[in-house]
Scaffold this motif. Structure first.
Motif, PDB file in Angstrom:
ATOM      1  N   PHE A  38       0.774  -1.152   0.127  1.00 25.52           N
ATOM      2  CA  PHE A  38      -0.047  -0.002   0.117  1.00 25.52           C
ATOM      3  C   PHE A  38       0.981   1.109   0.076  1.00 25.52           C
ATOM      4  O   PHE A  38       0.660   2.138  -0.793  1.00 25.52           O
ATOM      5  CB  PHE A  38      -0.880  -0.270   1.146  1.00 25.52           C
ATOM      6  CG  PHE A  38      -1.659   1.136   1.521  1.00 25.52           C
ATOM      7  CD1 PHE A  38      -2.753   1.363   0.432  1.00 25.52           C
ATOM      8  CD2 PHE A  38      -1.407   2.199   2.547  1.00 25.52           C
ATOM      9  CE1 PHE A  38      -3.734   2.711   0.572  1.00 25.52           C
ATOM     10  CE2 PHE A  38      -2.133   3.346   2.480  1.00 25.52           C
ATOM     11  CZ  PHE A  38      -3.302   3.638   1.858  1.00 25.52           C
ATOM     12  N   VAL A  39       1.829   1.226   0.635  1.00 25.12           N
ATOM     13  CA  VAL A  39       2.869   2.390   0.739  1.00 25.12           C
ATOM     14  C   VAL A  39       3.582   2.653  -0.574  1.00 25.12           C
ATOM     15  O   VAL A  39       3.763   3.993  -0.813  1.00 25.12           O
ATOM     16  CB  VAL A  39       3.793   2.370   1.854  1.00 25.12           C
ATOM     17  CG1 VAL A  39       5.124   3.203   1.850  1.00 25.12           C
ATOM     18  CG2 VAL A  39       3.116   2.225   3.422  1.00 25.12           C
ATOM     19  N   GLY A  40       3.682   1.512  -1.048  1.00 25.33           N
ATOM     20  CA  GLY A  40       4.513   1.856  -2.383  1.00 25.33           C
ATOM     21  C   GLY A  40       3.636   2.287  -3.386  1.00 25.33           C
ATOM     22  O   GLY A  40       4.092   3.070  -4.269  1.00 25.33           O
ATOM     23  N   GLN A  41       2.254   1.930  -3.428  1.00 22.60           N
ATOM     24  CA  GLN A  41       1.469   2.362  -4.524  1.00 22.60           C
ATOM     25  C   GLN A  41       1.036   3.950  -4.009  1.00 22.60           C
ATOM     26  O   GLN A  41       0.770   4.499  -4.832  1.00 22.60           O
ATOM     27  CB  GLN A  41       0.050   1.371  -4.286  1.00 22.60           C
ATOM     28  CG  GLN A  41       0.317  -0.041  -4.901  1.00 22.60           C
ATOM     29  CD  GLN A  41      -0.921  -0.789  -4.528  1.00 22.60           C
ATOM     30  OE1 GLN A  41      -1.993  -0.615  -4.029  1.00 22.60           O
ATOM     31  NE2 GLN A  41      -0.889  -1.996  -5.365  1.00 22.60           N
ATOM     32  N   LEU A  42       1.034   4.165  -2.775  1.00 32.88           N
ATOM     33  CA  LEU A  42       0.513   5.437  -2.410  1.00 32.88           C
ATOM     34  C   LEU A  42       1.758   6.593  -2.717  1.00 32.88           C
ATOM     35  O   LEU A  42       1.334   7.713  -3.140  1.00 32.88           O
ATOM     36  CB  LEU A  42       0.116   5.549  -0.916  1.00 32.88           C
ATOM     37  CG  LEU A  42      -0.280   6.796  -0.500  1.00 32.88           C
ATOM     38  CD1 LEU A  42      -1.412   7.339  -1.081  1.00 32.88           C
ATOM     39  CD2 LEU A  42      -0.537   6.667   1.153  1.00 32.88           C
ATOM     40  N   GLY A  43       2.755   5.976  -2.478  1.00 32.92           N
ATOM     41  CA  GLY A  43       3.898   6.912  -2.843  1.00 32.92           C
ATOM     42  C   GLY A  43       4.163   6.922  -4.134  1.00 32.92           C
ATOM     43  O   GLY A  43       4.596   8.356  -4.487  1.00 32.92           O
ATOM     44  N   ALA A  44       3.729   6.289  -5.092  1.00 29.60           N
ATOM     45  CA  ALA A  44       3.712   6.644  -6.532  1.00 29.60           C
ATOM     46  C   ALA A  44       2.791   7.854  -6.772  1.00 29.60           C
ATOM     47  O   ALA A  44       3.032   8.665  -7.569  1.00 29.60           O
ATOM     48  CB  ALA A  44       3.337   5.455  -7.480  1.00 29.60           C
ATOM     49  N   VAL A  45       1.708   8.017  -6.349  1.00 29.06           N
ATOM     50  CA  VAL A  45       0.520   8.800  -6.398  1.00 29.06           C
ATOM     51  C   VAL A  45       1.025  10.259  -5.841  1.00 29.06           C
ATOM     52  O   VAL A  45       0.958  11.136  -6.525  1.00 29.06           O
ATOM     53  CB  VAL A  45      -0.673   8.447  -5.977  1.00 29.06           C
ATOM     54  CG1 VAL A  45      -1.777   9.792  -6.157  1.00 29.06           C
ATOM     55  CG2 VAL A  45      -1.142   7.139  -6.520  1.00 29.06           C
ATOM     56  N   VAL A  46       1.693   9.871  -4.574  1.00 29.99           N
ATOM     57  CA  VAL A  46       2.152  11.372  -3.891  1.00 29.99           C
ATOM     58  C   VAL A  46       3.138  11.867  -4.864  1.00 29.99           C
ATOM     59  O   VAL A  46       3.195  13.103  -4.849  1.00 29.99           O
ATOM     60  CB  VAL A  46       2.554  10.947  -2.551  1.00 29.99           C
ATOM     61  CG1 VAL A  46       3.424  12.074  -1.786  1.00 29.99           C
ATOM     62  CG2 VAL A  46       1.476  10.399  -1.719  1.00 29.99           C
ATOM     63  N   LEU A  47       3.908  10.978  -5.297  1.00 30.84           N
ATOM     64  CA  LEU A  47       5.069  11.786  -6.129  1.00 30.84           C
ATOM     65  C   LEU A  47       4.690  12.534  -7.290  1.00 30.84           C
ATOM     66  O   LEU A  47       5.274  13.635  -7.699  1.00 30.84           O
ATOM     67  CB  LEU A  47       6.127  10.383  -6.569  1.00 30.84           C
ATOM     68  CG  LEU A  47       7.391  10.619  -7.643  1.00 30.84           C
ATOM     69  CD1 LEU A  47       8.067  11.713  -6.817  1.00 30.84           C
ATOM     70  CD2 LEU A  47       8.028   9.506  -7.899  1.00 30.84           C
ATOM     71  N   LEU A  48       3.591  11.675  -8.039  1.00 31.71           N
ATOM     72  CA  LEU A  48       2.919  12.341  -9.108  1.00 31.71           C
ATOM     73  C   LEU A  48       2.261  13.823  -8.688  1.00 31.71           C
ATOM     74  O   LEU A  48       2.424  14.743  -9.514  1.00 31.71           O
ATOM     75  CB  LEU A  48       1.811  11.426  -9.763  1.00 31.71           C
ATOM     76  CG  LEU A  48       2.564  10.481 -10.548  1.00 31.71           C
ATOM     77  CD1 LEU A  48       1.457   9.569 -10.917  1.00 31.71           C
ATOM     78  CD2 LEU A  48       3.405  10.806 -11.559  1.00 31.71           C
ATOM     79  N   VAL A  49       1.782  13.886  -7.463  1.00 27.97           N
ATOM     80  CA  VAL A  49       1.099  15.039  -7.007  1.00 27.97           C
ATOM     81  C   VAL A  49       2.283  16.053  -6.877  1.00 27.97           C
ATOM     82  O   VAL A  49       2.029  17.291  -7.204  1.00 27.97           O
ATOM     83  CB  VAL A  49       0.517  14.782  -5.824  1.00 27.97           C
ATOM     84  CG1 VAL A  49       0.035  16.181  -5.048  1.00 27.97           C
ATOM     85  CG2 VAL A  49      -0.802  13.855  -5.967  1.00 27.97           C
ATOM     86  N   GLY A  50       3.403  15.970  -6.387  1.00 28.95           N
ATOM     87  CA  GLY A  50       4.608  16.455  -6.059  1.00 28.95           C
ATOM     88  C   GLY A  50       5.007  17.188  -7.364  1.00 28.95           C
ATOM     89  O   GLY A  50       5.646  18.292  -7.470  1.00 28.95           O
ATOM     90  N   LEU A  51       5.210  16.348  -8.560  1.00 29.39           N
ATOM     91  CA  LEU A  51       5.687  16.500  -9.532  1.00 29.39           C
ATOM     92  C   LEU A  51       4.879  17.625 -10.432  1.00 29.39           C
ATOM     93  O   LEU A  51       5.445  18.379 -11.207  1.00 29.39           O
ATOM     94  CB  LEU A  51       5.867  15.342 -10.519  1.00 29.39           C
ATOM     95  CG  LEU A  51       7.275  14.542 -10.130  1.00 29.39           C
ATOM     96  CD1 LEU A  51       7.253  13.202 -10.934  1.00 29.39           C
ATOM     97  CD2 LEU A  51       8.436  15.257 -10.126  1.00 29.39           C
ATOM     98  N   ARG A  52       3.597  17.427 -10.183  1.00 36.44           N
ATOM     99  CA  ARG A  52       2.714  18.541 -10.688  1.00 36.44           C
ATOM    100  C   ARG A  52       2.625  19.897 -10.209  1.00 36.44           C
ATOM    101  O   ARG A  52       1.878  20.717 -10.673  1.00 36.44           O
ATOM    102  CB  ARG A  52       1.422  17.803 -11.000  1.00 36.44           C
ATOM    103  CG  ARG A  52       1.374  16.515 -12.027  1.00 36.44           C
ATOM    104  CD  ARG A  52       0.177  15.985 -11.844  1.00 36.44           C
ATOM    105  NE  ARG A  52       0.226  14.762 -13.043  1.00 36.44           N
ATOM    106  CZ  ARG A  52      -1.067  13.867 -13.327  1.00 36.44           C
ATOM    107  NH1 ARG A  52      -1.887  14.343 -12.897  1.00 36.44           N
ATOM    108  NH2 ARG A  52      -0.791  13.026 -14.030  1.00 36.44           N
TER     109      ARG A  52
END
Length: 254
Positions: A38-52
């Motif tokens: 779950f943390v790995g999956q959530l981390g990917a989304v959080v990373l995209l939020v930060g990059l945008r």
């Protein structure tokens, strides 16, 4: 020499059996592995939020997480997190990663048997779905896959659902959980049933009808994992099932 003396036969070292987590150890580590996924999956989304450059809040995570590309990336990033957690659990027991998870290649006969059983199971549910007037694929998954196709994320989603997801879920359910529980008081039948229930719980986004289908497929995967002694077999069967569904939905479905 003592080795030639019948009164003093040579000592023969018996190799120690690999240490395995039993029922509660497997259950607790299973929760930890699921959390890591779950943390790995959530981390990917959080990373995209930060990059945008979006606000780092729950609303932004929810919006980005609904996008096909973000969902596919999150599924992919869940795989290394799952493997790392499983490796740690097995490492603590000082066991071989490949042996613990039964990472052995199946024979063609075993693969064909597994594929035949999977096909019969899916076709049986297809007949039931048609007789009840239900869709064979959950509507939200159909919309998600077609949206990904139309937005240029078809190959990314194909890889996520046909490679990353099967590997993550099989390593957890038919790999780590089955191994530990099958050597506990549950034995093989209980391990097949309980690991299938856990795998079904991973798909709680479905309704009860589709959860019943997932559970029945899980039982067949569990049986083939036991019969063949190969996790690669269930990974391949799982990948075949998902790939067929994705291809039919994205490119061949109406």
């Amino acid at each position: 020499m003592d080795s030639l003396n019948p009164d003093h036969p040579p000592l023969v070292e018996t190799p120690a059996l690999p240490r395995v987590w039993k029922f509660w150890g497997t259950a607790l580590w299973g929760l930890g592995i699921f959390f890591a996924m779950f943390v790995g999956q959530l981390g990917a989304v959080v990373l995209l939020v930060g990059l945008r450059g979006l606000p780092m809040d729950l609303a932004s995570v929810q919006v980005v997480g609904r996008e096909p590309q973000a969902l596919a990336l999150s599924v992919i990033m869940g795989l290394p997190a799952t493997l790392a957690a499983v490796w740690l659990a097995i490492r603590i027991k000082k066991a071989s990663f490949a042996d613990y998870l039964a990472l052995y290649w199946p024979s063609w006969r075993q693969f064909l048997l597994g594929a035949a059983g999977l096909l019969l199971t899916v076709l049986a549910w297809e007949v039931v779905s048609r007789s009840l007037g239900r869709e064979a694929t959950p509507g939200f998954m159909t919309n998600l896959l077609k949206s990904g196709r139309d937005n240029g994320a078809a190959l990314l989603m194909l890889f996520a659902f046909s490679v990353a997801a099967p590997m993550s879920e099989e390593v957890l359910a038919r790999g780590f959980l089955f191994r530990g529980w099958s050597e506990s008081f549950l034995r093989v039948p209980g391990a097949i049933i309980l690991s299938s229930l856990v795998w079904t719980a991973v798909h709680l986004q479905y309704d009860l009808y589709f959860l019943a289908e997932v559970f029945s497929i899980g039982l067949w995967f569990g049986y083939m994992r036991y019969r063949a002694g190969s996790l690669w077999l269930t990974i391949l069967l799982h990948a075949l099932n998902n790939m067929t569904a994705v291809v039919l939905t994205m490119w061949l479905g109406s």
